[in-house]
Design a protein around this motif. Structure first.
Motif, PDB file in Angstrom:
ATOM      1  N   ASN A  79       0.863  -1.176   0.000  1.00 38.63           N
ATOM      2  CA  ASN A  79       0.000   0.000   0.000  1.00 38.63           C
ATOM      3  C   ASN A  79       0.896   1.222   0.000  1.00 38.63           C
ATOM      4  N   ARG A 113       2.621  -4.805   3.252  1.00 31.74           N
ATOM      5  CA  ARG A 113       1.605  -5.170   4.239  1.00 31.74           C
ATOM      6  C   ARG A 113       1.658  -6.641   4.595  1.00 31.74           C
ATOM      7  N   CYS A 168      -2.518  -4.286   8.523  1.00 33.08           N
ATOM      8  CA  CYS A 168      -2.309  -2.914   8.066  1.00 33.08           C
ATOM      9  C   CYS A 168      -0.829  -2.574   8.130  1.00 33.08           C
ATOM     10  N   GLY A 169      -0.394  -1.712   7.234  1.00 33.70           N
ATOM     11  CA  GLY A 169       0.953  -1.176   7.312  1.00 33.70           C
ATOM     12  C   GLY A 169       1.033  -0.163   8.447  1.00 33.70           C
TER      13      GLY A 169
END
Length: 108
Positions: free
Chosen positions: A57, A62, A73-74
């Motif tokens: 992302n 990720r 989530c990053g």
């Protein structure tokens, strides 16, 4: 010899504290899970048997997409999610704000 014993004793005392600082509590894990479900990854076609799908992302890795499992989530996504989440829940997860990811500063 005395220095070695003192350094070993100090390391034995500091190691649990460092591990506790890096370990996330249940509230932080729940917030990470909500962030992952909010930023779910979808593909048009199913993966082949010998295909790996790595998810990025905005250039941030990720994780690997596997069937039936959500991709985490990053760090920047998680920091942005925490900024918009309920402040009471965020404070329960990170009471001292230590270890809490901060959103990136915007350029002027």
């Amino acid at each position: 010899m005395k220095r070695i014993l003192i350094s070993a004793a100090v390391l034995a005392l500091v190691a649990p504290l460092a591990q506790a600082a890096t370990a996330e509590n249940a509230d932080a894990k729940a917030l990470r899970a909500e962030c992952a479900t909010q930023h779910a990854v979808k593909f048009e076609q199913p993966a082949d048997a010998n295909e790996y799908r790595f998810v990025y992302n905005r250039g941030e890795y990720r994780g690997e997409a596997t069937g039936g499992a959500s991709v985490a989530c990053g760090q920047t996504q998680y920091a942005e999610y925490l900024a918009s989440a309920d402040p009471v829940r965020v404070m329960n997860a990170y009471p001292t704000a230590a270890g809490r990811p901060q959103p990136a500063k915007k350029a002027k």
